[in-house]
Scaffold this active site. Structure first.
Site, PDB file in Angstrom:
ATOM      1  N   GLU A  88      55.210  16.128  97.131  1.00  0.00           N
ATOM      2  CA  GLU A  88      55.763  14.784  96.900  1.00  0.00           C
ATOM      3  C   GLU A  88      54.774  13.784  96.293  1.00  0.00           C
ATOM      4  O   GLU A  88      54.918  12.579  96.475  1.00  0.00           O
ATOM      5  CB  GLU A  88      56.371  14.217  98.206  1.00  0.00           C
TER       6      GLU A  88
ATOM      7  N   TRP B  20      67.798   3.052 104.543  1.00  0.00           N
ATOM      8  CA  TRP B  20      66.526   2.441 104.140  1.00  0.00           C
ATOM      9  C   TRP B  20      66.646   1.664 102.840  1.00  0.00           C
ATOM     10  O   TRP B  20      65.662   1.390 102.173  1.00  0.00           O
ATOM     11  CB  TRP B  20      65.417   3.498 104.081  1.00  0.00           C
TER      12      TRP B  20
ATOM     13  N   HIS C 201      65.322  17.012 108.491  1.00  0.00           N
ATOM     14  CA  HIS C 201      64.200  16.528 109.295  1.00  0.00           C
ATOM     15  C   HIS C 201      64.546  15.164 109.874  1.00  0.00           C
ATOM     16  O   HIS C 201      65.150  14.328 109.205  1.00  0.00           O
ATOM     17  CB  HIS C 201      62.945  16.430 108.420  1.00  0.00           C
TER      18      HIS C 201
ATOM     19  N   GLU D  65      60.625  15.254 115.520  1.00  0.00           N
ATOM     20  CA  GLU D  65      59.423  14.741 116.160  1.00  0.00           C
ATOM     21  C   GLU D  65      59.489  15.036 117.647  1.00  0.00           C
ATOM     22  O   GLU D  65      60.501  14.812 118.288  1.00  0.00           O
ATOM     23  CB  GLU D  65      59.369  13.229 115.929  1.00  0.00           C
TER      24      GLU D  65
ATOM     25  N   HIS E 169      50.816  10.561 112.780  1.00  0.00           N
ATOM     26  CA  HIS E 169      50.483   9.149 112.656  1.00  0.00           C
ATOM     27  C   HIS E 169      49.070   8.856 113.128  1.00  0.00           C
ATOM     28  O   HIS E 169      48.608   7.738 113.047  1.00  0.00           O
ATOM     29  CB  HIS E 169      51.484   8.291 113.419  1.00  0.00           C
TER      30      HIS E 169
ATOM     31  N   CYS F  16      55.971  15.078 111.027  1.00  0.00           N
ATOM     32  CA  CYS F  16      56.516  14.309 109.909  1.00  0.00           C
ATOM     33  C   CYS F  16      55.661  14.591 108.683  1.00  0.00           C
ATOM     34  O   CYS F  16      54.757  15.427 108.741  1.00  0.00           O
ATOM     35  CB  CYS F  16      56.488  12.822 110.289  1.00  0.00           C
TER      36      CYS F  16
HETATM   37  N1  GLN Z   1      59.777  14.610 103.437  1.00  0.00           N
HETATM   38  C1  GLN Z   1      59.294  13.364 103.889  1.00  0.00           C
HETATM   39  C2  GLN Z   1      57.777  13.401 103.936  1.00  0.00           C
HETATM   40  O1  GLN Z   1      57.247  14.385 104.264  1.00  0.00           O
HETATM   41  C3  GLN Z   1      59.836  13.012 105.256  1.00  0.00           C
HETATM   42  C4  GLN Z   1      59.295  11.709 105.761  1.00  0.00           C
HETATM   43  C5  GLN Z   1      60.007  11.122 106.960  1.00  0.00           C
HETATM   44  O2  GLN Z   1      60.600  11.778 107.736  1.00  0.00           O
HETATM   45  N2  GLN Z   1      59.934   9.846 107.168  1.00  0.00           N
HETATM   46  O3  GLN Z   1      57.124  12.432 103.663  1.00  0.00           O
HETATM   47 ZN    ZN Z   2      59.581  12.226 109.638  1.00  0.00          ZN
END
Ligand code: GLN
Ligand code: ZN
Length: 765
Positions: free
Chosen positions: A491, A568, A648, A672, A701, A733
């Site tokens: 990404e 969002w 996810h 999570e 995080h 995440c």
């Molecule tokens: N695919 C997204 C990432 O890895 C998922 C992020 C999220 O869940 N907020 O950044």
């Molecule tokens: Zn996430």
């Protein structure tokens, strides 16, 4: 005379000054004084805007460096034992604050961070307070008192304090402590002290935020809270109870019987009639009515609002205050900073600062202070609304037609999971406990710089794409070295998982500075959905296929789901959210099908925001869950059985919506769980999860590196609730906020942990 105020403003600064200062401070590049100086400037601007917009009170105390609930913990010295033990300077409020927030502070102290979770139905995240046995509260609110003192030179100050009820309700008992109710008693003296100090510092109104009153709370909690507030002394100053995001989940009479002088009502979702409010409001109490929506970016219909609230102004006179529906924390700060917006759409918008102006206009209209400037302002408001209603941009016939021709089977996969699983396993041939990641890899300074250069036309599209492809290649190579089973492209080309799609879809616009705080220094820039949504062309194919061309391992295609894109974004308020969501779902489906055509057999459609869209009032929840589930399914059906769909979700309580998560029928879901030590998996004891699941095994995080044993233990813990053959291994995440060094080490540990539990599993069999 009606008075106007707001409940709070964004803290991050109009150009995200606070974010940058925080990050520099954490990296040791600036001092504590520098950071506090930036914070002071941000507040200075906020106070000035309130003054300029004729607010009758300057709201202070709404500011915090990281999170307002965390402030409450730090001010009352409610510090979990693991953080107390790790702290080298117990006198530093900031060291404590950032250690809890990030698991690591500027001094290098380390301990697992506090849990982060979503704030009501917003995209803001707070640090979950933790309560252990034998808590001793000690007040040090110097950071708050400073705000009041600073605000005083701008006008009469209203201070915002977090309510004890919500603080306790949202917190968690830890290490065997489970009597949160008993803690009201402990707050009694120190909270009174806080109020007295705030008043002594100059606060003329004390606003206490109790948003959890929108939930259905146990009677014992309401009774305790009531008694608690009964005993407080506001030294003759006015007190205001603020419940935002919905109306309180209590009969109005009961709400108004709390021992406060005034009450805020947010009627942006559920309306209450004038008659009901006025009949319930005791004669000596005042009403703060949230009339300007604090959570959207659309110009308000001032004429309609005036019509609605004039009776209040007439009936209540001095006892009527108008306000934003909630704190403006959830809205970007200033539309005037946007220079590149389509002027037609820009004219329909109103950000935080403009909302203050709207309030001011309403106030002067109510108070019969209509002059030429105000008349023109009101006229322009009506003109803008009329233009929006009739604009071509808000109507696309082809999109509407495609939606209306959908059939039931467009919303379900052809075969059952069992049948799909067999075909998928034949195709993918994955080991037990397959390892993968959630999608993003570190967004390095190099990536950000390149993107900036591209946006400011310093480099060409070709150069940009080339640079990003190098990042993809690097990410693929690293993942191969780490030994992951299912790879991602990383990404790198995405600034943000929603904005990236918003930039490519029709019906969306993106702002250049419309930032909103998500948590701590993390901000998001939600796109604006103003019209009907379509996908003019492929959005991700080139990147994913390029990644796949570099490796013989499986590459997972990454998309953001329709509910999350909706959630969002700032969504048009002139049609049902359900319709807009389905329009997005069709665009995502187009992309899923294109990925499939290009032999991408694993596709992840992220829905981290599914839970946060859940309406707070129970009576609206089923309808939401129905259409949200449908939209996800619309975007992931009409594909081959062999195509494995992942989704996810993160940072929320899933347990209460588990049956709907199951209903999404994704082949694999990653969620999570690591911050709560797999507590979230308890639910699977009762709800057998039918498909496959990747419980997050470490907290992304925090910069802390999780060890092999730690991760393996969590996986073993997960096997208590979920069958081993259904478990995937992945972080909590995406990794975009992390650095490569820690990412590599932790992922290697994760892969080793997976190998370890595979061995254990084979021994057990
Ligand atoms: N695919 C997204 C990432 O890895 C998922 C992020 C999220 O869940 N907020 O950044
Ligand atoms: Zn996430």
């Amino acid at each position: 005379m009606t008075q106007a105020h707001i409940l709070g403003l964004p803290r991050i600064g109009s150009k995200r000054e606070l974010k940058f200062a925080l990050e520099s401070y954490w990296q040791g590049k600036i001092t504590e004084n520098d950071l506090l100086g930036v914070a002071k400037n941000v507040r200075q601007a906020n106070y000035q805007w309130q003054k300029d917009a004729g607010m009758d009170y300057i709201t202070a105390g709404d500011f915090c460096l990281y999170d307002h609930l965390l402030d409450m913990s730090v001010f009352f010295n409610i510090i979990p034992t693991r953080h107390q033990q790790a702290i080298s300077n117990p006198n530093s409020l900031l060291d404590k604050m950032f250690l809890i927030a990030r698991g690591k502070n500027a001094k290098g102290d380390e301990a697992t961070a506090g849990e982060l979770t979503k704030w009501f139905d917003t995209n803001y995240h707070y640090i979950v307070p933790e309560f252990e046995q034998g808590l001793e509260l000690k007040l040090n609110a110097s950071l708050l008192l400073e705000q009041i003192k600073q605000a005083k030179s701008f006008g009469r100050v209203k201070v915002v304090l977090q309510g004890v009820l919500s603080y306790l309700w949202l917190g968690k008992g830890k290490n065997g402590f489970d009597d949160k109710l008993s803690l009201f008693e402990k707050f009694k003296n120190p909270y009174q002290q806080l109020i007295t100090q705030a008043i002594n510092a100059g606060a003329e109104v004390v606003q206490i935020d109790e948003p959890c009153l929108v939930e259905k709370l146990p009677a014992a909690w309401i009774t305790k809270a009531k008694a608690f507030y009964e005993d407080l002394d506001f030294a003759g100053k006015r007190s205001l109870l603020n419940v935002s995001y919905e109306i309180p989940n209590l009969p109005l009479q009961e709400y108004f019987s709390f021992n406060f002088d005034g009450f805020h009502l947010d009627t942006s979702i559920t309306d209450i009639s004038f008659d009901n409010i006025v009949a319930a409001l005791p004669e000596n109490k005042f009403l703060s009515l949230g009339v300007i929506n604090g959570r959207n970016i659309w110009k308000a219909d001032l004429s309609q609002i005036l019509q609605k609230i004039r009776p209040f102004a007439n009936a209540l006179e001095e006892r009527f205050w108008i306000c934003s529906s909630c704190s403006l924390l959830h809205s970007p700060l200033d539309l005037n900073l946007e220079n590149d917006l389509d002027p037609e759409v820009k004219n329909w918008l109103s950000f935080g600062k403009q909302k203050l102006e709207e309030l001011n206009a309403l106030k002067h209209s109510l108070n019969n202070q209509l002059d030429d400037t105000l008349s023109t302002y009101l006229q322009q408001n009506q003109d803008a609304l009329e233009k929006r209603r009739t604009s071509k941009l808000t109507n696309n016939v082809a999109v509407k037609k495609r939606l209306s021709s959908l059939k039931d089977n467009d919303f379900v996969r052809t075969s059952t999971f069992i049948k799909r699983k067999k075909l998928q396993q034949e195709k993918l041939n994955l080991p037990l406990f397959p390892t993968t990641t959630i999608g993003s890899f570190p967004q390095t300074p190099a990536i950000r710089t390149t993107r900036k250069e591209y946006k400011s036309n310093k480099i060409t599209t070709k150069q940009y794409v080339e640079a990003m492809k190098q990042q993809v290649a690097h990410t693929i190579k690293k993942q191969e070295q780490i030994g992951l089973d299912v790879l991602v492209h990383g990404e790198a080309e995405r600034n943000d998982m929603v904005e990236y799609f918003g930039e490519q879809l029709e019906g969306f616009l993106t702002t250049s500075n419309g930032w909103v705080q998500s948590y701590g220094s993390r901000c998001v820039k939600p796109p604006v959905i103003f019209g009907d949504v379509t996908r003019p062309k492929e959005m991700t194919i080139e990147w994913i296929c390029y990644a796949q061309s570099l490796t013989s391992k499986i590459v997972k295609g990454m998309l953001t789901g329709p509910v999350t894109i909706l959630q969002w974004s700032f969504v048009r308020d002139d049609q049902l959210r359900e319709i807009t969501c389905n329009q997005i779902a069709l665009s995502i489906l187009d992309e899923v099908q294109d990925l499939e055509k290009n032999n991408i057999n694993v596709i992840q459609v992220d829905e981290p925001a599914l839970r946060e869209g859940l309406p707070l009032r129970q009576e609206y929840q089923n309808n939401y869950l129905r259409w949200a589930t449908q939209a996800f399914k619309l975007s992931t059906s009409n594909i081959a059985d062999e195509t494995q769909i992942h989704t996810h979700m993160c940072y929320c309580e899933f347990n209460d919506i588990m049956e709907h998560i199951i209903g999404l029928d994704a082949d694999v879901i990653s969620i999570e769980t690591s911050r709560s030590q797999m507590e979230l998996l308890e639910v699977f004891k009762t709800h057998q999860y039918p498909n496959e699941i990747g419980p997050g095994v470490y907290d992304i995080h925090s910069p802390r590196v999780a060890t092999v044993d730690e991760i393996a233990d969590l996986l073993i813990k997960a096997t208590n609730n979920i069958k081993a053959e259904k478990i995937w291994v992945n972080p909590d995440c995406g990794l975009k906020t992390r650095k490569w060094e820690e990412t590599e080490i932790t992922l290697k540990n994760m892969v080793q942990a997976a190998q370890k539990v595979r061995r254990l599993q084979i021994q057990n069999d």
